[in-house]
Design a protein around this motif. Structure first.
Motif, PDB file in Angstrom:
ATOM      1  N   GLN A  44       0.824  -1.206   0.000  1.00 12.25           N
ATOM      2  CA  GLN A  44       0.000   0.000   0.000  1.00 12.25           C
ATOM      3  C   GLN A  44       0.863   1.264   0.000  1.00 12.25           C
ATOM      4  O   GLN A  44       1.999   1.248   0.449  1.00 12.25           O
ATOM      5  CB  GLN A  44      -0.900   0.027   1.248  1.00 12.25           C
ATOM      6  N   ILE A  45       0.274   2.340  -0.501  1.00 13.70           N
ATOM      7  CA  ILE A  45       0.879   3.651  -0.330  1.00 13.70           C
ATOM      8  C   ILE A  45       0.056   4.419   0.702  1.00 13.70           C
ATOM      9  O   ILE A  45      -1.143   4.178   0.862  1.00 13.70           O
ATOM     10  CB  ILE A  45       0.978   4.433  -1.665  1.00 13.70           C
ATOM     11  N   LYS A  46       0.700   5.294   1.394  1.00 12.33           N
ATOM     12  CA  LYS A  46       0.065   6.014   2.506  1.00 12.33           C
ATOM     13  C   LYS A  46      -1.164   6.790   2.020  1.00 12.33           C
ATOM     14  O   LYS A  46      -1.071   7.558   1.057  1.00 12.33           O
ATOM     15  CB  LYS A  46       1.085   6.959   3.142  1.00 12.33           C
ATOM     16  N   GLU A  47      -2.292   6.521   2.678  1.00 13.96           N
ATOM     17  CA  GLU A  47      -3.571   7.160   2.346  1.00 13.96           C
ATOM     18  C   GLU A  47      -4.004   6.872   0.909  1.00 13.96           C
ATOM     19  O   GLU A  47      -4.883   7.554   0.361  1.00 13.96           O
ATOM     20  CB  GLU A  47      -3.504   8.673   2.595  1.00 13.96           C
ATOM     21  N   GLY A  48      -3.382   5.885   0.274  1.00 14.84           N
ATOM     22  CA  GLY A  48      -3.718   5.540  -1.103  1.00 14.84           C
ATOM     23  C   GLY A  48      -3.298   6.566  -2.125  1.00 14.84           C
ATOM     24  O   GLY A  48      -3.740   6.538  -3.276  1.00 14.84           O
ATOM     25  N   LYS A  49      -2.401   7.497  -1.692  1.00 13.78           N
ATOM     26  CA  LYS A  49      -1.991   8.592  -2.574  1.00 13.78           C
ATOM     27  C   LYS A  49      -0.470   8.723  -2.583  1.00 13.78           C
ATOM     28  O   LYS A  49       0.199   8.432  -1.598  1.00 13.78           O
ATOM     29  CB  LYS A  49      -2.612   9.912  -2.102  1.00 13.78           C
ATOM     30  N   THR A  50       0.051   9.200  -3.707  1.00 16.73           N
ATOM     31  CA  THR A  50       1.486   9.428  -3.817  1.00 16.73           C
ATOM     32  C   THR A  50       1.740  10.609  -4.753  1.00 16.73           C
ATOM     33  O   THR A  50       0.930  10.895  -5.650  1.00 16.73           O
ATOM     34  CB  THR A  50       2.203   8.159  -4.326  1.00 16.73           C
ATOM     35  N   GLN A  51       2.851  11.267  -4.543  1.00 21.74           N
ATOM     36  CA  GLN A  51       3.206  12.424  -5.383  1.00 21.74           C
ATOM     37  C   GLN A  51       4.224  11.995  -6.435  1.00 21.74           C
ATOM     38  O   GLN A  51       5.297  11.506  -6.108  1.00 21.74           O
ATOM     39  CB  GLN A  51       3.797  13.545  -4.522  1.00 21.74           C
ATOM     40  N   ILE A  52       3.834  12.176  -7.698  1.00 18.57           N
ATOM     41  CA  ILE A  52       4.716  11.842  -8.822  1.00 18.57           C
ATOM     42  C   ILE A  52       4.794  13.046  -9.746  1.00 18.57           C
ATOM     43  O   ILE A  52       3.757  13.567 -10.168  1.00 18.57           O
ATOM     44  CB  ILE A  52       4.205  10.621  -9.606  1.00 18.57           C
ATOM     45  N   GLU A  53       5.996  13.471 -10.053  1.00 20.92           N
ATOM     46  CA  GLU A  53       6.191  14.611 -10.950  1.00 20.92           C
ATOM     47  C   GLU A  53       5.382  15.828 -10.486  1.00 20.92           C
ATOM     48  O   GLU A  53       4.812  16.578 -11.295  1.00 20.92           O
ATOM     49  CB  GLU A  53       5.816  14.242 -12.390  1.00 20.92           C
ATOM     50  N   GLY A  54       5.300  16.002  -9.166  1.00 16.20           N
ATOM     51  CA  GLY A  54       4.651  17.171  -8.596  1.00 16.20           C
ATOM     52  C   GLY A  54       3.139  17.104  -8.499  1.00 16.20           C
ATOM     53  O   GLY A  54       2.511  18.055  -8.023  1.00 16.20           O
ATOM     54  N   LYS A  55       2.534  15.970  -8.936  1.00 17.43           N
ATOM     55  CA  LYS A  55       1.082  15.830  -8.867  1.00 17.43           C
ATOM     56  C   LYS A  55       0.708  14.635  -7.988  1.00 17.43           C
ATOM     57  O   LYS A  55       1.508  13.715  -7.809  1.00 17.43           O
ATOM     58  CB  LYS A  55       0.494  15.649 -10.265  1.00 17.43           C
ATOM     59  N   ILE A  56      -0.503  14.661  -7.449  1.00 15.73           N
ATOM     60  CA  ILE A  56      -0.979  13.589  -6.587  1.00 15.73           C
ATOM     61  C   ILE A  56      -1.741  12.550  -7.411  1.00 15.73           C
ATOM     62  O   ILE A  56      -2.631  12.887  -8.201  1.00 15.73           O
ATOM     63  CB  ILE A  56      -1.896  14.136  -5.469  1.00 15.73           C
ATOM     64  N   TYR A  57      -1.368  11.302  -7.222  1.00 15.70           N
ATOM     65  CA  TYR A  57      -2.023  10.184  -7.905  1.00 15.70           C
ATOM     66  C   TYR A  57      -2.505   9.181  -6.864  1.00 15.70           C
ATOM     67  O   TYR A  57      -1.912   9.063  -5.797  1.00 15.70           O
ATOM     68  CB  TYR A  57      -1.060   9.509  -8.890  1.00 15.70           C
ATOM     69  N   GLU A  58      -3.574   8.467  -7.217  1.00 15.24           N
ATOM     70  CA  GLU A  58      -4.119   7.457  -6.323  1.00 15.24           C
ATOM     71  C   GLU A  58      -3.926   6.069  -6.922  1.00 15.24           C
ATOM     72  O   GLU A  58      -4.132   5.868  -8.124  1.00 15.24           O
ATOM     73  CB  GLU A  58      -5.613   7.717  -6.079  1.00 15.24           C
ATOM     74  N   MET A  59      -3.504   5.138  -6.057  1.00 16.38           N
ATOM     75  CA  MET A  59      -3.369   3.747  -6.482  1.00 16.38           C
ATOM     76  C   MET A  59      -3.778   2.840  -5.340  1.00 16.38           C
ATOM     77  O   MET A  59      -3.475   3.113  -4.180  1.00 16.38           O
ATOM     78  CB  MET A  59      -1.921   3.431  -6.891  1.00 16.38           C
TER      79      MET A  59
END
Length: 272
Positions: A44-59
């Motif tokens: 898992q990623i924390k809170e289901g969110k991660t920052q990639i290239e300055g934007k927030i993505y959900e996985m």
């Protein structure tokens, strides 16, 4: 004689026959998967969110590859290529290859990631095969080939890696598979000297399989309570830590490749 079958959905194994005996869990009871591919995150990623290239993505847990339909290049050889759907979750252009091959009396599983973007891409990857084994009887054990004096057992808290480790459960370089061993979720290990582990009957020393994870720095074991299978999982990375800053490229052991580069890793399972 070893025979295998797989499917386009998730490029997932569906059968491993050793002399007509099925070695792979059927995916029908307890758990609806058999051998998912973990990409582009493991865990898992924390809170289901991660920052990639300055934007927030959900996985969601273990990424999206396991739930997508791959293209079959040839029998037991698959490709997943980025598309509009993947770019909404993961803004990199990639090709993911999954190759199943019988080599002698062993199954070789190869993952290849090709960067077809114009920038460096980052990713995680891992395997999650479930092997038939009624572990809750207490009759089975995992045996490491080397003396594991420096092995670390990571602690999961709500699906994330805790800041403190759990107690070392190795006894004479063996993990005894008991009815309650997975009560606190997966067993995750790092700093492993061994390249191989053996799943065997502890009473007779009869081997079920030998699992070679040489290319992977993490190894996990997992099952569900009372389920007739054990997953032996080679990972390149893990879930986020509970104190993660949620920046994707700063995840521990995150992999990266430059444009046109190909990353490759494999695991090998020998059956007895």
């Amino acid at each position: 004689m070893l025979k295998i079958k797989s499917k386009r959905q998730g490029a997932e194994l569906t059968s491993i026959l050793k002399d007509e005996n099925e070695m792979l869990f059927d995916g029908k009871t307890f758990w609806n998967r058999q051998s998912p591919i973990l990409f582009p995150i493991v865990g898992q990623i924390k809170e289901g969110k991660t920052q990639i290239e300055g934007k927030i993505y959900e996985m969601s847990q273990h990424g999206f590859a396991r739930d997508m339909e791959f293209q079959e290049i040839e029998e037991n050889h698959y490709i997943l290529k980025y598309n509009e759907q993947t770019l909404k979750k993961y803004p990199y252009k990639f090709e993911l290859y999954v190759i199943y091959k019988i080599v002698g009396d062993a199954l070789q599983v190869t993952y290849e990631v090709k960067n077809i973007d114009n920038k460096k891409i980052y990713f995680g990857i891992g395997g999650h095969p479930a092997f038939k084994c009624d572990y809750s009887t207490g009759d089975y054990e995992i045996v490491f080939e080397q003396n594991e004096e420096n092995i670390e057992f990571l602690k999961l808290r709500n699906g994330l890696i805790d800041t403190e480790n759990v107690t070392n459960i190795l006894e004479e370089n063996k993990i005894q598979l008991t009815e309650n061993i997975f009560d606190n979720d997966a067993i995750i290990m790092k700093n492993i000297k061994s390249n191989k582990v053996i799943l065997q009957n502890r009473n007779t020393n009869k081997k079920i399989l030998e699992f070679d994870f040489t290319d992977f720095p993490y190894l996990a074991l997992w099952s569900k309570k009372g389920a007739p299978f054990v997953c032996i999982e080679p990972w390149q990375n893990t879930a986020d830590k509970i104190d993660s800053n949620q920046i994707y490229k700063e995840k521990e052991n995150i992999l990266s490749i430059e444009p046109d580069e190909i990353y490759s890793c494999k695991y090998i399972v020998k059956f007895y």
